[in-house]
Design a protein around this motif. Structure first.
Motif, PDB file in Angstrom:
ATOM      1  N   THR A  75       0.991  -0.428  -0.323  1.00 22.91           N
ATOM      2  CA  THR A  75      -0.258  -0.021  -0.035  1.00 22.91           C
ATOM      3  C   THR A  75       1.160   0.973   0.044  1.00 22.91           C
ATOM      4  N   GLN A  96      -1.416   2.598 -12.804  1.00 27.59           N
ATOM      5  CA  GLN A  96      -2.491   3.021 -11.340  1.00 27.59           C
ATOM      6  C   GLN A  96      -3.445   1.482 -11.059  1.00 27.59           C
ATOM      7  N   ALA A 100      -3.735  -0.547  -8.182  1.00 31.47           N
ATOM      8  CA  ALA A 100      -4.504  -0.543  -7.354  1.00 31.47           C
ATOM      9  C   ALA A 100      -4.079  -1.652  -5.596  1.00 31.47           C
ATOM     10  N   PRO A 101      -4.520  -1.083  -4.778  1.00 29.40           N
ATOM     11  CA  PRO A 101      -4.468   0.178  -3.875  1.00 29.40           C
ATOM     12  C   PRO A 101      -3.711   0.960  -3.909  1.00 29.40           C
ATOM     13  N   ARG A 102      -2.816   0.636  -3.996  1.00 24.64           N
ATOM     14  CA  ARG A 102      -1.047   1.809  -4.248  1.00 24.64           C
ATOM     15  C   ARG A 102      -1.806   3.014  -4.632  1.00 24.64           C
ATOM     16  N   LEU A 103      -1.280   4.097  -4.188  1.00 21.54           N
ATOM     17  CA  LEU A 103      -1.738   5.186  -5.480  1.00 21.54           C
ATOM     18  C   LEU A 103      -0.279   5.847  -5.559  1.00 21.54           C
TER      19      LEU A 103
ATOM     20  N   ARG B 139     -10.890  -2.433  -8.084  1.00 22.27           N
ATOM     21  CA  ARG B 139      -9.734  -3.362  -7.246  1.00 22.27           C
ATOM     22  C   ARG B 139      -9.409  -2.577  -6.176  1.00 22.27           C
ATOM     23  N   PHE B 140      -8.913  -1.274  -5.991  1.00 23.31           N
ATOM     24  CA  PHE B 140      -9.514   0.070  -4.605  1.00 23.31           C
ATOM     25  C   PHE B 140     -10.185  -0.548  -4.029  1.00 23.31           C
ATOM     26  N   ARG B 143      -8.779  -4.228  -2.664  1.00 20.92           N
ATOM     27  CA  ARG B 143      -7.519  -5.152  -3.219  1.00 20.92           C
ATOM     28  C   ARG B 143      -7.585  -4.406  -1.727  1.00 20.92           C
TER      29      ARG B 143
END
Lengths: 149, 465
Positions: A75, A96, A100-103, B139-140, B143
């Motif tokens: 994350t 992106q 996801a869920p990395r920004l 996905r957010f 995940r």
């Protein structure tokens, strides 16, 4: 006699209905026919992909992008740098989507930065002493980690 | 994926039970299934969103609560019989009982299926907006739960419109949770489900109110539209919104029929609320429905009419409450609204060129609908002119026309007031905006067209709308 008249009117009605339906359907073929070339093109592309045992381009790209996750934190915020001279909007948005869920932010102020594109002689994080290459994934995707401020 | 994954379908089953029960009895579960699928997916996304906000901290608990709630709903709806079943009639009850309509449907259905499969095979992630906005958000949610799912609404992602309502991403994330992984097939199946729901709901409703032939023609008209077909494979929220716009109009039509049950108003309210839960344009649609229907009701029966329409508000209220909660708690401000000022609004409205460009573009899109020569709507208009209008004019389709017409005006207004480059905005969104109302317009037109005396009618207790 009334029976004959009734059946003849029914026949006329059925014929008129069939002709009217046929006319409407013929007219509807006009807009529908515009979709035929698109369907044909996609069928052709799909056939070629199957011949070569390849996935759709986006699926391949998504898989390649997701490989980056192995060296990134699960994350948090990850930087993005476009080292190419072209527009990288699609590449950034698709990364992106894949990561996801990395920004993903267009900045190199983060601990991890993804460099996209083939850098020129003067650009790129490989020439930046503050960063160390973690892994190169393809010709146009590299992950760097900040080693000093 | 396990056998347990099938529990993802419980809301659809509950909705099918509900629609069958509203018709009186338990008949027509299969007939109602395509419409029930859309309604079930929508309501389950609201419930899922509510459960996600609870401090459960694990997908297992979320699934346990979800399954319990929907199992209970299925049981209750199946058991409770609010109305006696309609008496049996001798007339045909299935609009596909006759072979000519069936044959006529094969070609367009097969064509649409081939198109859907071929385009989806080459672009399985959908178009740019689908993966960048809707599937990325899903996905957010999937995940990132339970720790970082709210990152989906981070201002960092302002380019992905984090203020957009959640029906599509939550529905996809919910199905992924049941399946156990973010399988590519889920958004594709969702798109196919809503497409089938649109074609079936419109066709079935017209078949019930007019004739089997008209029902088939309705389906063919919808499937013949290039803009509609192109959007079915996009995986964006426009086809789900088109489904809720159509279903609301159809259910309002059913509620306004002689002896219409108040429960139809409630389900129409749910459909209208789900439109707002799907896209921001849906919010405008819901507002229009909640103004036009009471206005008609008051005009026809004064205060008694308004009291009779209360279930419409009751149906929409919980969904609108969920939307308000999302907008207040998580969503950043909408870019179109945030950029507005009184000065900008006034200057845009006075800009004749802007008004002319927007109106002309909408007119062209209504005429062509993605086609190169003539679209479906002008053919529909020709058909209605040729057959004449039904007398007396049915209230449902007239209300539907008023609602969709008002929505088109609202869309034109949004274009005129848009802070973005108008040409770019029209180029990138107009086809989708018109597709949102297209199936409802076809339904209105086909329901208003006069039915000749000799056309074979279905029995009045036919399941459906």
């Amino acid at each position: 006699m009334p029976l004959t008249s009734e059946s003849s009117s029914r026949w006329i009605f059925r014929s008129a209905r069939t002709i009217a339906c046929g006319a409407v359907l013929l007219l509807l073929y006009l807009p529908a026919s515009d979709m035929v070339p698109i369907a044909q093109w996609n069928l052709h592309t799909w056939g070629r992909l199957r011949e070569r045992h390849r996935d759709a381009p986006d699926t391949g790209q998504d898989r390649a992008n997701q490989a980056l996750a192995s060296v990134l934190p699960a994350t948090g915020v990850v930087g993005f740098l476009n080292a190419s001279t072209g527009d990288a909007t699609r590449a950034r948005y698709f990364l992106q989507y894949s990561l996801a869920p990395r920004l993903l932010v267009p900045s190199i102020d983060q601990e991890f930065v993804i460099e996209y594109g083939v850098p020129s002689a003067t650009t790129g994080l490989s020439r930046d002493a503050r960063f160390a290459l973690v892994k190169e994934f393809a010709q146009d995707l590299r992950v760097f980690r900040r080693i000093s401020r | 994926m396990t056998w347990f994954s099938i529990a993802v379908l419980l809301p659809i089953i509950a909705s099918a039970f509900l629609l069958a029960r509203l018709n009186g009895g338990r008949r027509g579960l299969l007939t109602h299934l395509p419409t029930a699928a859309g309604l079930g997916l929508g309501t389950s996304s609201v419930v899922w969103w509510g459960i996600m906000l609870l401090p459960l901290a694990s997908w297992r608990f979320v699934i346990a609560v979800d399954v319990t709630l929907w199992t209970l709903a299925c049981g209750v709806i199946w058991r409770v019989a609010p109305w006696p079943a309609a008496p049996n009639e001798d007339g045909k009850r299935s609009w596909l009982d006759r072979w000519p309509p069936r044959v006529l449907l094969i070609v367009p259905l097969a064509g649409a299926a081939v198109y859907f499969v071929a385009v989806t095979a080459t672009t399985p992630h959908g178009i740019w907006d689908a993966w960048a906005i809707w599937n990325a958000r899903a996905r957010f949610l999937f995940r990132g739960y339970p720790d970082v799912w709210t990152q989906a609404f981070s201002p960092v992602l302002d380019w992905s419109h984090p203020d957009y309502p959640l029906l599509v991403p939550v529905s996809v994330a919910r199905a992924w949770t049941y399946v156990g992984r973010d399988h590519l097939a889920v958004p594709i199946l969702l798109a196919a489900t809503f497409t089938a729901g649109i074609v079936s709901t419109a066709a079935m409703s017209v078949a019930r109110s007019a004739s089997a032939w008209r029902g088939v023609l309705t389906a063919v008209m919808i499937l013949a539209s290039p803009a509609f077909l192109a959007n079915t494979v996009s995986q964006c929220a426009d086809i789900p919104l088109a489904f809720y716009v159509l279903t609301t109009c159809v259910l309002v039509g059913r509620a306004t029929e002689t002896g219409g049950r108040p429960a139809w108003w409630a389900v129409a309210g749910i459909a209208a609320g789900l439109a707002a839960w799907t896209k921001n344009e849906g919010l405008a649609f819901t507002a229009i429905v909640l103004v036009i229907c009471p206005a008609w009701s008051y005009r026809s029966r004064r205060w008694r009419g308004l009291a009779g329409i209360a279930p419409l508000f009751a149906g929409a209220a919980p969904i609108l409450a969920a939307l308000v909660m999302f907008k207040l708690l998580l969503a950043p401000p909408n870019d179109l609204i945030a950029a507005q000022s009184m000065g900008h609004v006034l200057s845009s409205l006075q800009n004749v060129d802007r008004v002319q460009i927007a109106v002309t573009a909408v007119g062209k899109e209504l005429w062509f609908g993605g086609a190169s020569q003539i679209g479906v709507l002008p053919i529909l208009a020709l058909f209605v002119i040729a057959t004449g209008l039904r007398r007396p004019l049915p209230i449902g389709p007239m209300l539907g026309l008023a609602i969709t017409g008002a929505l088109i005006v609202a869309d034109i207004l949004a274009y005129i007031l848009s802070p973005h480059d108008l040409a770019w905005q029209l180029l990138t969104s107009l086809d989708r905006v018109i597709v949102q109302v297209f199936p409802a317009l076809v339904w209105c037109g086909m329901s208003l067209a006069r039915v000749r005396a000799g056309e074979p009618r279905l029995a009045s207790n036919t399941p459906g709308f």
